[in-house]
Design an enzyme around this catalytic site. Structure first.
Site, short mmCIF file in Angstrom:
data_model
loop_
_atom_site.label_atom_id
_atom_site.label_comp_id
_atom_site.label_asym_id
_atom_site.label_seq_id
_atom_site.Cartn_x
_atom_site.Cartn_y
_atom_site.Cartn_z
N TRP A 22 -41.85 71.70 -36.17
CA TRP A 22 -40.72 70.88 -35.71
C TRP A 22 -39.43 71.71 -35.56
O TRP A 22 -39.14 72.52 -36.45
CB TRP A 22 -40.48 69.76 -36.73
CG TRP A 22 -39.30 68.88 -36.52
CD1 TRP A 22 -39.04 68.10 -35.44
CD2 TRP A 22 -38.21 68.66 -37.45
NE1 TRP A 22 -37.87 67.40 -35.64
CE2 TRP A 22 -37.34 67.73 -36.85
CE3 TRP A 22 -37.91 69.15 -38.72
CZ2 TRP A 22 -36.18 67.28 -37.48
CZ3 TRP A 22 -36.75 68.71 -39.36
CH2 TRP A 22 -35.90 67.78 -38.74
N TYR A 55 -42.50 66.86 -30.53
CA TYR A 55 -41.73 68.08 -30.81
C TYR A 55 -41.54 68.85 -29.50
O TYR A 55 -42.50 69.18 -28.81
CB TYR A 55 -42.44 68.96 -31.85
CG TYR A 55 -42.55 68.34 -33.24
CD1 TYR A 55 -41.84 67.18 -33.58
CD2 TYR A 55 -43.36 68.90 -34.22
CE1 TYR A 55 -41.95 66.61 -34.84
CE2 TYR A 55 -43.47 68.34 -35.49
CZ TYR A 55 -42.76 67.19 -35.79
OH TYR A 55 -42.87 66.63 -37.04
N GLN A 178 -46.91 60.68 -44.45
CA GLN A 178 -46.08 61.88 -44.35
C GLN A 178 -44.60 61.49 -44.45
O GLN A 178 -43.97 61.11 -43.47
CB GLN A 178 -46.36 62.60 -43.01
CG GLN A 178 -45.64 63.93 -42.94
CD GLN A 178 -45.89 64.74 -41.68
OE1 GLN A 178 -44.96 65.15 -41.01
NE2 GLN A 178 -47.15 64.97 -41.34
N SER A 207 -39.97 68.61 -45.10
CA SER A 207 -38.68 69.19 -45.50
C SER A 207 -38.55 69.33 -47.02
O SER A 207 -37.55 68.91 -47.62
CB SER A 207 -37.50 68.39 -44.93
OG SER A 207 -37.49 68.45 -43.52
N LYS A 217 -28.77 79.13 -49.22
CA LYS A 217 -28.03 80.03 -48.31
C LYS A 217 -26.80 79.37 -47.68
O LYS A 217 -25.96 80.05 -47.12
CB LYS A 217 -28.95 80.58 -47.23
CG LYS A 217 -29.43 79.57 -46.19
CD LYS A 217 -30.39 80.25 -45.22
CE LYS A 217 -31.00 79.25 -44.25
NZ LYS A 217 -32.01 79.87 -43.39
N ARG A 229 -30.73 77.09 -39.14
CA ARG A 229 -30.94 75.82 -38.44
C ARG A 229 -29.60 75.12 -38.14
O ARG A 229 -29.45 74.48 -37.11
CB ARG A 229 -31.85 74.90 -39.27
CG ARG A 229 -32.14 73.60 -38.55
CD ARG A 229 -33.18 72.76 -39.25
NE ARG A 229 -34.48 73.41 -39.28
CZ ARG A 229 -35.58 72.87 -39.80
NH1 ARG A 229 -35.51 71.67 -40.35
NH2 ARG A 229 -36.72 73.52 -39.80
N GLN A 292 -40.17 84.52 -43.90
CA GLN A 292 -39.92 83.32 -44.71
C GLN A 292 -41.23 82.75 -45.23
O GLN A 292 -41.40 82.48 -46.42
CB GLN A 292 -39.19 82.25 -43.88
CG GLN A 292 -37.76 82.62 -43.51
CD GLN A 292 -37.10 81.57 -42.63
OE1 GLN A 292 -37.78 80.73 -42.03
NE2 GLN A 292 -35.79 81.61 -42.54
N ASN A 296 -42.56 82.34 -49.02
CA ASN A 296 -42.57 80.97 -49.55
C ASN A 296 -43.94 80.53 -50.09
O ASN A 296 -44.01 79.68 -50.98
CB ASN A 296 -42.10 79.98 -48.48
CG ASN A 296 -40.64 80.21 -48.09
OD1 ASN A 296 -39.93 80.96 -48.76
ND2 ASN A 296 -40.22 79.59 -47.02
P1 NDP Z 1 -38.30 72.88 -44.68
O1 NDP Z 1 -37.53 72.04 -45.64
O2 NDP Z 1 -39.41 73.72 -45.19
O3 NDP Z 1 -37.24 73.78 -43.88
C1 NDP Z 1 -37.68 74.89 -43.16
C2 NDP Z 1 -36.49 75.73 -42.70
O4 NDP Z 1 -35.81 76.29 -43.84
C3 NDP Z 1 -36.95 76.92 -41.87
O5 NDP Z 1 -37.19 76.59 -40.53
C4 NDP Z 1 -35.80 77.88 -42.08
O6 NDP Z 1 -34.73 77.51 -41.19
C5 NDP Z 1 -35.39 77.62 -43.54
N1 NDP Z 1 -36.10 78.52 -44.45
C6 NDP Z 1 -37.44 78.56 -44.71
N2 NDP Z 1 -37.73 79.54 -45.59
C7 NDP Z 1 -36.55 80.13 -45.91
C8 NDP Z 1 -36.21 81.19 -46.77
N3 NDP Z 1 -37.15 81.83 -47.47
N4 NDP Z 1 -34.91 81.52 -46.87
C9 NDP Z 1 -33.95 80.87 -46.16
N5 NDP Z 1 -34.21 79.86 -45.32
C10 NDP Z 1 -35.51 79.48 -45.20
O7 NDP Z 1 -39.01 71.97 -43.62
P2 NDP Z 1 -38.71 71.47 -42.13
O8 NDP Z 1 -37.48 70.66 -42.11
O9 NDP Z 1 -38.83 72.62 -41.19
O10 NDP Z 1 -39.95 70.52 -41.92
C11 NDP Z 1 -41.26 71.05 -42.09
C12 NDP Z 1 -42.24 70.30 -41.26
O11 NDP Z 1 -42.31 68.94 -41.67
C13 NDP Z 1 -41.93 70.20 -39.77
O12 NDP Z 1 -42.23 71.36 -39.04
C14 NDP Z 1 -42.83 69.05 -39.37
O13 NDP Z 1 -44.16 69.49 -39.25
C15 NDP Z 1 -42.68 68.13 -40.57
N6 NDP Z 1 -41.66 67.09 -40.35
C16 NDP Z 1 -42.11 65.81 -40.21
C17 NDP Z 1 -41.27 64.77 -39.97
C18 NDP Z 1 -41.81 63.40 -39.83
O14 NDP Z 1 -41.08 62.49 -39.44
N7 NDP Z 1 -43.07 63.19 -40.11
C19 NDP Z 1 -39.81 64.98 -39.85
C20 NDP Z 1 -39.41 66.36 -40.05
C21 NDP Z 1 -40.33 67.36 -40.31
P3 NDP Z 1 -33.66 78.55 -40.60
O15 NDP Z 1 -34.19 79.93 -40.79
O16 NDP Z 1 -33.55 78.16 -39.17
O17 NDP Z 1 -32.39 78.27 -41.35
#
Ligand code: NDP
Length: 337
Positions: A22, A55, A178, A207, A217, A229, A292, A296
């Site tokens: 996403w 997405y 989910q 998330s 961060k 993000r 990342q 992680n």
């Molecule tokens: P996260 O809370 O895991 O956030 C991920 C983001 O955090 C990354 O894209 C990155 O963003 C940052 N990040 C990750 N690792 C690190 C690190 N080691 N150090 C610093 N920053 C880090 O989850 P998401 O919000 O991405 O959601 C995960 C998944 O959940 C989605 O891809 C989707 O599949 C699902 N989802 C489902 C929903 C639903 O309605 N069912 C809604 C939303 C998500 P950056 O580097 O850009 O700052």
């Protein structure tokens, strides 16, 4: 090594950490970074991947399909979703009608380059379609072999109960929900988790790092980090905005010594925290770059002792959202088109 858990009351195992695309694939990051990140996830031992038709308005499924092409299908668990408007967003390009489910599963499989997905999820509850129609359509998708299991996303406890009753009647393998879940967003603990335990449904939680906020961060009173993000004007910035408050960011900084004491990075602490809940089958993480995800995954199979859990609660105080009724507001009460 990444651990495995059963998805609901089924025989399907999923990796404790699922990679989701996403706001990143076909949007925040270019295809080469997206593909490198999926390969880093595979190298780290992740086998479960989540996407959705909505997405990047269907383009994210194409990128994930490309990234996973050539992998052994039996070694992967691939999830996608249906509900939000897609394509030209006509009156039937949305929701959980029989028509849209039938057309969407075929379109998703084509984009992903697959014969079947492991889990097909209703991305939200559709208040405008009879639930029986939706579950009959899901039953057909399963009978046709296009999806092996059925899940939902952000359904309330009452909706999960109604869905489970129909699934039983129609022999639909309904296994999961989910929802959003993190140290900062705990609303499922009050009703959704107890009901799911009773019904034999797992949570696959999105998330778990609060979109990166729990990495620590984002600093209170400081500009957001370059390339994060929060700087992604195409899509990500508006979703993360509600967490970027000084009270939240100040509380998150108080987690740093707790992570250090536990020998974990902040993202690892955040992911390990959601995995302490036994109703959670997998933490659904995102990543904008390979390093990342590589780091992680070490959150898998970590046990946080009771002192650490208590220290986290003390550090965050009343900042986490715990109101179970917040789930009631997630699914739109009317269709979006
Ligand atoms: P996260 O809370 O895991 O956030 C991920 C983001 O955090 C990354 O894209 C990155 O963003 C940052 N990040 C990750 N690792 C690190 C690190 N080691 N150090 C610093 N920053 C880090 O989850 P998401 O919000 O991405 O959601 C995960 C998944 O959940 C989605 O891809 C989707 O599949 C699902 N989802 C489902 C929903 C639903 O309605 N069912 C809604 C939303 C998500 P950056 O580097 O850009 O700052």
């Amino acid at each position: 090594m990444v651990g495995y858990r059963y998805l609901g009351n089924s025989g399907l195992k999923v990796s404790e950490i699922t990679y989701g695309n996403w706001v990143t694939h076909a949007s925040q990051v270019d295809d080469s970074a997206a593909i490198a990140t999926v390969h880093a996830a595979l190298d780290a031992g992740i086998t479960t991947f989540d996407t959705a038709d909505t997405y990047a308005n269907t383009a994210a499924e194409v990128v994930l399909g490309k990234a996973l092409a050539g992998q052994r299908r039996e070694s992967l668990e691939i999830f996608t979703k249906v509900y939000f408007p897609t394509g030209p967003m006509g009156p039937n390009d949305t929701g959980l009608s029989r028509k849209h489910i039938r057309e969407s599963i075929d379109a998703s499989l084509t984009r992903l380059g697959l014969d079947y997905v492991d889990l097909y999820q209703a991305h939200r509850f559709d208040y405008e379609t009879p639930l029986e129609e939706t579950f009959q359509a899901f039953a057909d998708v399963v009978r046709q072999g296009k999806a092996l299991y059925i899940g939902v996303s952000e359904w309330t406890a009452e909706q999960l109960r109604a869905g489970a009753a129909l699934a039983k009647e129609l022999h639909v393998p309904f296994v999961s929900n989910q929802p959003q879940y993190s140290m900062l967003w705990r609303v499922i603990e009050e009703k959704v988790v107890p009901t799911s335990e009773e019904l034999g449904l797992s949570q696959v939680v999105w998330s778990p790092m609060a979109q990166g906020v729990l990495s620590g961060k984002y600093l209170p009173g400081q500009p957001v980090p370059e390339g994060s993000r929060a700087t992604d004007e195409k899509s990500g910035a508006r979703f993360i905005e509600h967490f970027l408050r000084d009270d939240v960011l100040t509380a998150v900084q108080r987690l740093k010594p707790i992570a250090e004491q536990a020998g974990l990075t902040m993202p690892q602490l955040a992911i390990a925290w959601v995995l302490q809940n036994p109703n959670v089958a997998s933490a659904l993480v995102g990543a904008s770059r390979p390093e990342q995800i590589a780091s992680n995954v070490a959150a898998s199979e970590v046990t946080l002792d009771s002192d650490t859990m208590a220290a986290i609660d003390e550090a965050l105080g009343d900042v986490p959202e715990r109101d179970g009724s917040k789930t009631d507001d997630v699914s739109p009460k009317t269709r979006l088109v």
